[in-house]
Structure formats: C-alpha cells, structure tokens
Design an enzyme around this catalytic site. Sequence first.
Site, PDB file in Angstrom:
ATOM      1  CB  SER A  80       2.829   1.285   6.708  1.00 37.79           C
ATOM      2  OG  SER A  80       1.694   1.551   7.482  1.00 37.79           O
ATOM      3  CG  HIS A 133      -0.359   0.273   2.511  1.00 34.65           C
ATOM      4  ND1 HIS A 133      -0.033  -0.727   3.415  1.00 34.65           N
ATOM      5  CD2 HIS A 133      -0.009   1.440   3.117  1.00 34.65           C
ATOM      6  CE1 HIS A 133       0.484  -0.182   4.503  1.00 34.65           C
ATOM      7  NE2 HIS A 133       0.500   1.135   4.345  1.00 34.65           N
ATOM      8  CG  ASP A 141     -12.242 -10.739  -0.423  1.00 37.73           C
ATOM      9  OD1 ASP A 141     -12.544 -11.147  -1.536  1.00 37.73           O
ATOM     10  OD2 ASP A 141     -12.312 -11.431   0.603  1.00 37.73           O
TER      11      ASP A 141
END
Length: 372
Positions: A305, A164, A229
């Site tokens: 992150s 991401h 998901d």
Amino acid sequence: MAALSTLILLLCAAKDVMPSSPHWKPTWPSYRVPVILPQSTLNLDKPQFDAEARLEVVSPCGPTCHKSSPLPTYEEVKKYLSYETLYANGSLTETEVGIYILSNGGDGSRGRSRTKRQIYGYDSRFSIFGKDFLLNYPFSTSVKLSTGCTGTLVAEKHVLTAAHCIHDGKSYVKGAQKLRVGFLKPKQKDGSKGSNITNSAMPEKMKFQWIRVKRTHVPKGWIKGNANDIGMDYDYALLELKKPHKRKFMKIGVSPPARHLPGGRIHFSGYDNDRPGNLVYRFCDVKDETYDLLYQQCDAQPGASGSGVYVRMWKRQNHKWERKIIGIFSGHQWVDMNGTPQDFNVAVRITPLKYAQICYWIKGNYLDCREG
C-alpha cells in the site's frame, strides 16, 4: 447551478492528444490543470496517535457503485481537497483551499474481506535483488515507511504514499508523529570497500537507512470519508523529509484514461510483507476505472500500500520517453459483479485536481504546476 457547472469544467479539464498515425506511440496527453491555493489555516489540537496502522484498505464499493455516485458539488470538492498538516513536533493544522481555472489556456461482497492474500492465480510478482537493480531507477524510487507501508520519491525531499498508512480516517496511527522513511542500501562488509568481487549466486544483503519526516499532508476527503464513501478516492498523502534523500525521483503526472495506457498496463514496486526486506515489482492490465480509481488485479500483499503506480510514455515536448506516477496503490476490494463476488486491487488515480494539490504541496507555487 453555476457551482456545478464550474465543477464539471474541473472534472473535464483534460484534453487528450492522441495521434492516429499507424506509427503511434503512447504519448503523454496535455492537460489544462486547475489551480488549488490555500485560503486559510487553522491550528488544531494535537492528535492522540492511537489508531492501529492498517496495511490495506477494504471497501465494498466497486466500479458500479462509484460510477453511480452523485457528482460532488464545487463546495464539496473544496472540502475534500482541504487538508491537514501534521508536523514532527505533534502540532496539527487544517488548511482550506480555493479552486480556480485560469482562462489563459495554460495549462461486494456483503461484508467479506480477504485479509491475507491478494494474489490472482499464478503469483506474477518479481523480487528485485542486487544493488545493480535496487539502487537504479525506477526501483530506487521505492521506499519503506516505518508504519509498514511503501512510498515513492517524487521530489528531492518528498514521498508520495497512501493516506491510510498515516491516518485511519478517524485518527492518526501510532508512529505517525515519529514517522520515518527507509531507503534500502547494501550492508557494508569489513574489508569489502573498493572490492568489485561479488557472488552472483548469493543476493547481496541489504539494510534500511532511515530519514525522519518533517511534515505530512493528508486530504480531508480521506479523513472525513475513510474507505466507505468517497474516502477511497482520496487515499493519498505527501511526506516531506527533514533532509534531501539525494536519489533520482519520479515525477507525478495526471492519469490518462486506461485505454491510452501502453498496453492498458500499469507497474509498481513495493515492500510486500510476505517477502520481508525485498522490493517486489509487478505489472498487470487495468480491468476497469472510474474518474478517481483504477481497478486491476496486480498481485500484491499488505505492505505494498502506498506504492506509486507508474507508466512510461512518450513526452512530445521533450522528445523522449518518460515515466510518471499516475496513481497510488490503495488496497483490496470485494465487488458484487452481477451477483457474483469478484475482487480487485485498487489504485487512486492522480486527477487534474489531485495533481494541482500534490504539486503545490511539493513546490509551493502554482505557476510550477500548470502542466500535468
């Protein structure tokens, strides 16, 4: 049915080797690692690089949600492990892969998010000061991405980070084409060359030295799923630098079950955005796990992150202690636990399949990727 049976074999490829001696020491298990090889590569249109970089990922699907998800088919796993490669000139390719097992034995909360704090009670993070620590292993393996995230050195020219930080699940983020990796180094002072005199009360000022990224690999499991998901399971990416970084790096390893981790604990260092210019180290216990994710409450802020999650265990073959990266810190989740909202920070585990893929990205030869 045959494809599903093959997948189950893939998912159960690990062979735990944990001694029961009273003098037991946490030991790296041996694994039968599958082989992942490119089958075909297709040129894609150049991306637009129009997504905003997000320093954290929020997903409402917690441990129970992930554990209850249906087992993917063999063909689905192949699609998830197919990948895009972004080059510095803006060109983009998609590579389909094949997955093989060698027989020779080689081997929520409802819409809520917490956007600022991921601190649990007392803030247990440690800022790392002074070149004696920052420039020494393992802290020296942590690097900063120009998109704001953290990465970890895993080879002479490769950095492991979160997907991401490069791609939001639909588009590449702004700055991904001209992505750079920053190495924290001491600032040179006039007349200070050769001087060993330091003021221990004043941390030495540091600066980032940047190296451009040559190409980036992102699995299609992230691009197709994002965090809603299965995407959270594939929130990892590998960066290849344009030149070697000349620092010691940390090897990747297959993530053992949480119960086999030393003290059930993990460690990672990152560039949290509430402490600009500081490398921040933390450790904490694993609270829960799925096959692909580790749930923990390590204190963290956006910017951490992409940090490599590591542990130190005994390497029986080499008769020594060895640190390995077993996961990538991904982001924050609110989870509905028996009707009560609870939050976790989440790390993506390096499974045997992911190990085979990342190792092949690094080395380009599956024969060098048989031992996880």
